[in-house]
Design a protein around this motif. Structure first.
Motif, PDB file in Angstrom:
ATOM      1  N   GLU A  46      -2.664  18.256  49.518  1.00  0.00           N
ATOM      2  CA  GLU A  46      -3.040  19.286  50.475  1.00  0.00           C
ATOM      3  C   GLU A  46      -4.093  20.235  49.894  1.00  0.00           C
ATOM      4  O   GLU A  46      -4.961  20.741  50.605  1.00  0.00           O
ATOM      5  CB  GLU A  46      -1.793  20.064  50.888  1.00  0.00           C
ATOM      6  N   SER A  47      -4.062  20.439  48.572  1.00  0.00           N
ATOM      7  CA  SER A  47      -5.010  21.355  47.935  1.00  0.00           C
ATOM      8  C   SER A  47      -6.418  20.789  47.866  1.00  0.00           C
ATOM      9  O   SER A  47      -7.342  21.490  47.474  1.00  0.00           O
ATOM     10  CB  SER A  47      -4.544  21.698  46.508  1.00  0.00           C
ATOM     11  N   ASP A  48      -6.601  19.519  48.256  1.00  0.00           N
ATOM     12  CA  ASP A  48      -7.946  18.941  48.229  1.00  0.00           C
ATOM     13  C   ASP A  48      -8.907  19.669  49.170  1.00  0.00           C
ATOM     14  O   ASP A  48     -10.121  19.502  49.068  1.00  0.00           O
ATOM     15  CB  ASP A  48      -7.899  17.460  48.598  1.00  0.00           C
ATOM     16  N   ARG A  49      -8.381  20.478  50.079  1.00  0.00           N
ATOM     17  CA  ARG A  49      -9.271  21.226  50.964  1.00  0.00           C
ATOM     18  C   ARG A  49     -10.129  22.195  50.154  1.00  0.00           C
ATOM     19  O   ARG A  49     -11.210  22.590  50.596  1.00  0.00           O
ATOM     20  CB  ARG A  49      -8.452  21.996  51.999  1.00  0.00           C
ATOM     21  N   HIS A  50      -9.661  22.578  48.952  1.00  0.00           N
ATOM     22  CA  HIS A  50     -10.427  23.500  48.119  1.00  0.00           C
ATOM     23  C   HIS A  50     -11.585  22.815  47.400  1.00  0.00           C
ATOM     24  O   HIS A  50     -12.403  23.492  46.788  1.00  0.00           O
ATOM     25  CB  HIS A  50      -9.515  24.168  47.088  1.00  0.00           C
ATOM     26  N   ARG A  51     -11.624  21.494  47.447  1.00  0.00           N
ATOM     27  CA  ARG A  51     -12.725  20.779  46.789  1.00  0.00           C
ATOM     28  C   ARG A  51     -13.371  19.796  47.766  1.00  0.00           C
ATOM     29  O   ARG A  51     -13.713  18.679  47.410  1.00  0.00           O
ATOM     30  CB  ARG A  51     -12.241  20.083  45.514  1.00  0.00           C
ATOM     31  N   ALA A  52     -13.563  20.264  48.978  1.00  0.00           N
ATOM     32  CA  ALA A  52     -14.195  19.427  50.001  1.00  0.00           C
ATOM     33  C   ALA A  52     -15.605  19.018  49.596  1.00  0.00           C
ATOM     34  O   ALA A  52     -16.109  17.980  50.026  1.00  0.00           O
ATOM     35  CB  ALA A  52     -14.228  20.161  51.338  1.00  0.00           C
ATOM     36  N   THR A  53     -16.246  19.819  48.753  1.00  0.00           N
ATOM     37  CA  THR A  53     -17.584  19.484  48.258  1.00  0.00           C
ATOM     38  C   THR A  53     -17.588  19.316  46.745  1.00  0.00           C
ATOM     39  O   THR A  53     -18.619  19.441  46.098  1.00  0.00           O
ATOM     40  CB  THR A  53     -18.591  20.578  48.658  1.00  0.00           C
ATOM     41  N   GLY A  54     -16.420  19.020  46.134  1.00  0.00           N
ATOM     42  CA  GLY A  54     -16.299  18.842  44.701  1.00  0.00           C
ATOM     43  C   GLY A  54     -15.466  19.968  44.099  1.00  0.00           C
ATOM     44  O   GLY A  54     -15.208  20.972  44.760  1.00  0.00           O
ATOM     45  N   PRO A  55     -15.054  19.784  42.820  1.00  0.00           N
ATOM     46  CA  PRO A  55     -15.267  18.643  41.930  1.00  0.00           C
ATOM     47  C   PRO A  55     -14.634  17.362  42.484  1.00  0.00           C
ATOM     48  O   PRO A  55     -13.753  17.405  43.334  1.00  0.00           O
ATOM     49  CB  PRO A  55     -14.580  19.077  40.635  1.00  0.00           C
ATOM     50  N   TRP A  56     -15.081  16.239  41.922  1.00  0.00           N
ATOM     51  CA  TRP A  56     -14.722  14.942  42.468  1.00  0.00           C
ATOM     52  C   TRP A  56     -13.792  14.160  41.550  1.00  0.00           C
ATOM     53  O   TRP A  56     -13.821  14.314  40.333  1.00  0.00           O
ATOM     54  CB  TRP A  56     -15.984  14.099  42.686  1.00  0.00           C
ATOM     55  N   GLU A 204     -21.014  27.758  40.280  1.00  0.00           N
ATOM     56  CA  GLU A 204     -20.109  27.038  41.176  1.00  0.00           C
ATOM     57  C   GLU A 204     -20.693  25.688  41.574  1.00  0.00           C
ATOM     58  O   GLU A 204     -19.953  24.704  41.723  1.00  0.00           O
ATOM     59  CB  GLU A 204     -19.825  27.888  42.412  1.00  0.00           C
ATOM     60  N   ARG A 205     -21.999  25.620  41.728  1.00  0.00           N
ATOM     61  CA  ARG A 205     -22.642  24.346  42.066  1.00  0.00           C
ATOM     62  C   ARG A 205     -22.449  23.329  40.946  1.00  0.00           C
ATOM     63  O   ARG A 205     -22.158  22.147  41.187  1.00  0.00           O
ATOM     64  CB  ARG A 205     -24.140  24.572  42.315  1.00  0.00           C
ATOM     65  N   LEU A 206     -22.585  23.773  39.697  1.00  0.00           N
ATOM     66  CA  LEU A 206     -22.376  22.872  38.560  1.00  0.00           C
ATOM     67  C   LEU A 206     -20.928  22.401  38.505  1.00  0.00           C
ATOM     68  O   LEU A 206     -20.641  21.222  38.268  1.00  0.00           O
ATOM     69  CB  LEU A 206     -22.748  23.583  37.258  1.00  0.00           C
ATOM     70  N   PHE A 207     -19.995  23.340  38.712  1.00  0.00           N
ATOM     71  CA  PHE A 207     -18.572  23.000  38.679  1.00  0.00           C
ATOM     72  C   PHE A 207     -18.235  21.977  39.760  1.00  0.00           C
ATOM     73  O   PHE A 207     -17.498  21.013  39.522  1.00  0.00           O
ATOM     74  CB  PHE A 207     -17.745  24.275  38.871  1.00  0.00           C
ATOM     75  N   ALA A 208     -18.811  22.157  40.956  1.00  0.00           N
ATOM     76  CA  ALA A 208     -18.535  21.261  42.073  1.00  0.00           C
ATOM     77  C   ALA A 208     -19.098  19.869  41.858  1.00  0.00           C
ATOM     78  O   ALA A 208     -18.620  18.905  42.461  1.00  0.00           O
ATOM     79  CB  ALA A 208     -19.093  21.854  43.368  1.00  0.00           C
ATOM     80  N   ASP A 209     -20.091  19.727  40.992  1.00  0.00           N
ATOM     81  CA  ASP A 209     -20.745  18.439  40.785  1.00  0.00           C
ATOM     82  C   ASP A 209     -20.108  17.625  39.661  1.00  0.00           C
ATOM     83  O   ASP A 209     -20.584  16.556  39.315  1.00  0.00           O
ATOM     84  CB  ASP A 209     -22.232  18.656  40.493  1.00  0.00           C
ATOM     85  N   ILE A 210     -19.018  18.117  39.087  1.00  0.00           N
ATOM     86  CA  ILE A 210     -18.323  17.407  38.009  1.00  0.00           C
ATOM     87  C   ILE A 210     -17.417  16.328  38.589  1.00  0.00           C
ATOM     88  O   ILE A 210     -16.780  16.521  39.623  1.00  0.00           O
ATOM     89  CB  ILE A 210     -17.506  18.395  37.153  1.00  0.00           C
ATOM     90  N   VAL A 211     -17.348  15.190  37.912  1.00  0.00           N
ATOM     91  CA  VAL A 211     -16.446  14.095  38.284  1.00  0.00           C
ATOM     92  C   VAL A 211     -15.391  13.966  37.188  1.00  0.00           C
ATOM     93  O   VAL A 211     -15.712  13.947  35.994  1.00  0.00           O
ATOM     94  CB  VAL A 211     -17.213  12.766  38.447  1.00  0.00           C
TER      95      VAL A 211
END
Length: 269
Positions: A46-56, A204-211
């Protein structure tokens, strides 16, 4: 553009891409490039809503970007970004990798991937522990609803740093994190990325782009996932340590090198 997340496993094939464990290093090296993997595994916490645009998660479809492979982490690569491996030494002098720091301009982001249970709540537990640690250090903190859900914003004393009139110097720190499928990614933001709104978005953009590559190996919740570096980088790190030791030896020899020349040559630069 950010990638989209797959919602279910490919029922026809029943296959997923196996995570690859190739590695790369301390300073950004554009010679070791990892193309984004695409898989059909799902992550329906359910918490995946917080990473709809990453991290992946590696099983998802991340944004189309080239990344550096450090085992459990695949980090974005771009001009002007430095990637530093953080190590700690035990009582025997053995080095252990404990995280990776991304430095962009006057901001830094240290990231650490941890194993997590299938159930919710590890990032919440981490925030509670961080609040206690900040308080013990004489700092203060409060929770904030950020881009990736709840985060902890703190003001922490800088050890050994005081103003001319004896007042303690403190710095702003942001603790960001997000729960993924059987992992949690934690970030510690310092510098302008923790204090200036225009710099916060860049971090935040860098954090969101992490896999994150969780892997199938059994790991207890809260255990740091393995971060690896290639042999070439290990050699570079060893060489840097040797240069530092050589420079220290020169400094201890009345400011002169063994052959009598002034310090600051190739080995002491």
């Amino acid at each position: 553009m950010f990638g989209r997340r797959r919602k279910k496993q490919d029922e026809e094939t029943g296959t997923t891409d196996a995570p690859r464990r190739s590695t790369t290093g301390e300073e950004v090296s554009f010679g070791n490039v990892v193309e984004p993997e695409k898989s059909s595994a799902s992550a329906d916490k359910e918490s995946d809503r917080h990473r709809a645009t990453g991290p992946w998660d590696v099983s998802e479809e991340p944004s189309e970007a080239k990344r550096m492979d450090l085992g459990s982490l695949r980090l974005p690569m771009e001009q002007g970004l430095q990637i530093q491996v953080n190590v700690a030494r035990d009582d025997r002098g053995k080095q252990t990798i404990i995280g990776v720091t991304l430095v962009k301009g006057k901001s830094s982001l240290q990231v650490q991937p941890f194993a997590a249970p299938k159930s919710e709540g590890l990032w919440e537990d981490m925030r509670r522990e961080l609040r206690e640690q900040v308080a013990k250090q004489g700092g203060n903190s409060h929770e904030h609803d950020g881009t990736f859900g709840p985060e902890l914003q703190a003001v922490v004393p800088v050890k050994g740093k005081k103003t001319e009139d004896g007042k303690q110097i403190a710095q702003r720190v942001r603790f960001i994190g997000v729960d993924g499928p059987r992992w949690v990614l934690r970030g510690v933001v310092r510098g302008e990325g923790a204090a200036r709104p225009e710099a916060m978005g860049e971090i935040e953009r860098l954090f969101a782009d992490i896999v994150v590559v969780r892997g199938e190996q059994p790991s207890p919740p809260g255990e740091l996932l393995q971060i690896t570096v290639p042999k070439q980088l290990q050699e570079q790190m060893a060489a840097a340590q040797a240069r530092a030791a050589h420079q220290a030896a020169q400094s201890g020899n009345a400011g002169r090198s063994p052959n009598g020349s002034a310090p600051g040559g190739p080995d002491g630069a």
